[in-house]
Design a protein around this motif. Structure first.
Motif, short mmCIF file in Angstrom:
data_model
loop_
_atom_site.label_atom_id
_atom_site.label_comp_id
_atom_site.label_asym_id
_atom_site.label_seq_id
_atom_site.Cartn_x
_atom_site.Cartn_y
_atom_site.Cartn_z
N UNK A 109 0.83 -1.46 0.08
CA UNK A 109 -0.10 0.01 0.04
C UNK A 109 0.94 1.15 -0.20
N UNK A 110 2.02 1.14 0.75
CA UNK A 110 3.00 2.44 0.84
C UNK A 110 3.56 2.72 -0.70
N UNK A 111 3.74 1.69 -1.22
CA UNK A 111 4.47 1.90 -2.58
C UNK A 111 3.28 2.56 -3.46
N UNK A 112 2.10 2.16 -3.64
CA UNK A 112 1.11 2.33 -4.28
C UNK A 112 0.72 3.93 -3.91
N UNK A 113 0.61 4.22 -2.76
CA UNK A 113 0.61 5.31 -2.20
C UNK A 113 1.26 6.75 -2.86
N UNK A 114 2.88 6.13 -2.73
CA UNK A 114 3.63 7.12 -3.40
C UNK A 114 3.54 7.34 -5.04
N UNK A 115 2.93 6.22 -5.56
CA UNK A 115 2.59 6.35 -6.85
C UNK A 115 1.56 7.12 -7.30
N UNK A 116 0.37 7.07 -6.55
CA UNK A 116 -0.93 7.57 -6.73
C UNK A 116 -1.23 8.74 -6.15
N UNK A 117 -0.77 9.19 -5.15
CA UNK A 117 -1.16 10.39 -4.55
C UNK A 117 -0.48 11.70 -5.17
N UNK A 118 -1.43 12.72 -5.15
CA UNK A 118 -1.13 14.09 -5.67
C UNK A 118 -0.77 14.83 -4.59
N UNK A 119 -1.03 14.56 -3.43
CA UNK A 119 -0.61 15.53 -2.40
C UNK A 119 -0.69 14.46 -0.97
N UNK A 120 0.22 14.91 0.08
CA UNK A 120 0.22 14.26 1.18
C UNK A 120 -0.94 14.09 1.88
N UNK A 121 -1.24 12.79 2.21
CA UNK A 121 -2.57 12.39 3.10
C UNK A 121 -3.69 12.13 2.12
N UNK A 122 -3.39 11.91 0.78
CA UNK A 122 -4.55 11.64 -0.21
C UNK A 122 -5.00 10.38 -0.01
N UNK A 123 -4.35 9.36 0.37
CA UNK A 123 -4.88 8.06 0.64
C UNK A 123 -6.01 8.02 1.76
N UNK A 124 -5.61 8.64 2.90
CA UNK A 124 -6.81 8.59 4.10
C UNK A 124 -7.47 9.48 3.75
N UNK A 125 -7.80 10.57 3.09
CA UNK A 125 -8.79 11.65 2.60
C UNK A 125 -9.70 10.77 1.74
N UNK A 126 -9.23 9.97 0.80
CA UNK A 126 -10.02 9.27 -0.39
C UNK A 126 -10.57 7.96 0.25
N UNK A 127 -9.81 7.37 1.09
CA UNK A 127 -10.25 5.86 1.54
C UNK A 127 -10.51 5.72 3.04
N UNK A 128 -10.47 6.85 3.66
CA UNK A 128 -10.54 6.63 5.28
C UNK A 128 -11.91 6.43 5.59
#
Length: 544
Positions: free
Chosen positions: A405-424
């Motif tokens: 998930x960490x690697x995919x986050x580095x690939x997909x996110x356009x701003x810090x915290x976007x994974x939690x913002x979208x998927x939280x």
């Protein structure tokens, strides 16, 4: 020139040199070719569904009885098929049965296929027969020796088709051993789950581009049929002492195969997970137990859940355990609200009337409601498709591991915290590792979520077509390539490794299916050409 095996040799030529790698012994070679995650008790399956206590008893007992006693037919019928629609609990039944059979020394081998959120070797036929043979080798010292000898005699067996593999690695060793063995103490069953999730094994033809033709892709149906035919051949062998239980959805190629086998009298009765086994009573029992756990953990008092709620939810489930399981996860999610409010939201979700014959209407409505809780539902769905490999799976099929998930986050996110913002708020649909976990992959709870997202008639405004998924993927790729992406500080090596893997896979895809002349002359997304569609995504506008 140094002395060697070719010293003084003449009048020969080497057309092709194959070097066979051995790892100390034939069994070590076998072990290197198995799918450890496909075993019923693997760490990868530690969170796999199991039947809740006191549920699915009739189904489990019927299959267990067949495993132990057979069906009394004069001609042994060694294969049984368990089937049913999505969400009816096939994998839970198989998982619970495998544990029971293991505890009773009845389980000879198992293979649990999985096409999503699973290691690559659980998705391919390549690892199937070696994994079964490896488990059988652990049953009996004589059988282990016979399998080892078979590999030593034919070290290229792993490159053969499945019929040859099962003959060499399973049937020939069994013929050597069974005649002089007491089979009464042997395990009785091989269990295979999720056959419909076996993906196609692609054989890359690097010369295809040189001939001006793209390599022909195999279909997953061909590989699934090859597995079934190999197992059916084995079941007809007198020296094969095992019964085989196969569970899958009723996909066409699998259904037609079993209908043909049944017509020839060589298949035990098909078990369909339908109303005959009273799923409503089991779903009610499951909901009562899980809601009691929520009430106890949150001190909700004796009036939880409100009267009549269980019955309403059972009716909406329509025999689908996945609906009940999703409701429980949603109501239990303390991040997004208290259980009373969340349960009220579930009960207010109305099924769409646009598809009056849709058997998944209430499940679809629940999925849609949960996804709409994301701040950007459609963008969240794009993330989910990439995480699930809808674009990467066709591109990164040569990568061995599911990315973290960490690697995919580095690939997909356009701003810090976007994974939690979208998927939280989507934790009832998927497992989201914490941000500081750099190893654990994302994991979706059930394949039915992507059945829902794959059909525009079911997912409506949440539907994202393949072209949009690919566009998102490649925009993120080239953003990262130009170092415009947002990457965690100190993790440049992670980004570089990810980009390297993607770059290799991207170039490999074009080697297998190279662009045609018209792709470069006039890339046109309206042309029915996947290479054109890809080029219109990433070529600079001046080139387009």
């Amino acid at each position: 020139m140094a002395e060697g095996i070719f010293n003084g040799a003449h009048d020969f030529h080497i057309d092709r040199l194959n070097i066979i790698k051995t790892l100390g012994s034939p069994l070590k070679d076998l072990e290197s070719r198995i799918a450890p995650g496909a075993l019923h008790d693997s760490a990868e399956r530690s969170d796999a569904p199991k039947c809740h206590p006191e549920t699915r008893i009739a189904v489990q007992d019927e299959v267990h009885s067949w495993i132990v006693h057979g069906d009394g037919h004069p001609q042994p019928r060694k294969i049984k098929w368990i089937t049913g629609p999505a969400g009816t609990g096939k994998t839970a039944v198989m998982g619970s049965l495998a544990e029971r059979c293991h505890e009773e020394d009845l389980l000879a081998a198992s293979f649990f296929f999985a096409s999503w959120s699973a290691s690559t070797n659980r998705r391919r036929k390549t690892f199937f027969v070696p994994t079964l043979a490896y488990q059988l080798a652990l049953l009996n010292e004589e059988l282990k020796t016979a399998i080892s000898d078979a590999i030593e005699r034919s070290p290229v067996v792993f490159e053969k088709n499945l019929r040859v593999q099962i003959e060499t690695l399973v049937l020939e060793p069994l013929r050597e051993v069974v005649a002089r063995s007491d089979l009464s103490s042997w395990p009785k069953v091989i269990m295979i789950d999720g056959l419909d999730e076996c993906e196609a094994e692609q054989y890359h033809d690097a010369d295809a581009g040189l001939r001006g033709k793209p390599a022909q892709e195999r279909s997953k149906e061909k590989d699934q049929l090859e597995i079934l035919q190999a197992l059916h051949d084995a079941s007809k062998e007198p020296a094969f002492p095992f019964r085989v239980v196969i569970a899958s959805r009723p996909e066409r190629v699998i259904r037609q195969f079993f209908q043909l086998v049944e017509s020839h009298g060589s298949l035990a009765s098909i078990l369909v997970l339908d109303e005959k086994y009273n799923p409503d009573a089991d779903i009610a029992l499951f909901l009562e137990a899980k809601f009691a756990e929520v009430g106890w953990g949150r001190n909700l008092g004796p009036l939880w859940p409100p009267a009549g709620v269980i019955g309403r939810l059972v009716e909406r489930a329509s025999g689908q355990f996945i609906y009940a399981a999703t409701v429980v996860r949603f109501v239990s999610d303390s991040r997004i609200g208290n259980p009373h409010a969340l349960l009220d939201l579930v009960l207010k979700v109305e099924a769409s009337r646009s598809l009056p014959t849709n058997p998944f209407a209430h499940l679809d409505a629940l999925y849609a409601h949960i996804l709409q809780s994301s701040p950007d539902p459609v963008h969240s769905v794009k993330w989910m498709w990439i995480i699930n490999g809808s674009v990467g799976r066709s591109i990164d099929s040569d990568l061995d591991k599911t990315p973290s998930a960490f690697s995919l986050n580095q690939f997909l996110q356009s701003f810090h915290g976007e994974p939690e913002h979208l998927l939280g708020d989507l934790h009832s649909l998927m497992k989201v590792p914490p941000p500081d976990d750099i190893q654990t992959p994302y994991n979706f709870y059930h394949k039915s979520l992507f059945d829902f997202l794959s059909h525009p008639d079911r997912s409506g405004t949440l539907y994202v077509n393949l072209e949009a998924r690919e566009a998102f993927f490649w925009l993120r790729y080239f953003d990262m390539l130009s170092k415009k992406g947002v990457v965690a500080r100190g993790f440049d090596e992670t980004r570089d490794k990810l980009l390297s893997d993607l770059y290799f896979s991207f170039n490999l895809r074009f080697l297998i299916n190279p662009p045609m002349a018209h792709c470069f002359e006039l890339p046109d997304s309206s042309v029915d050409c996947p290479r054109c569609r890809m080029l219109t995504i990433f070529l600079p506008s001046s080139v387009k």
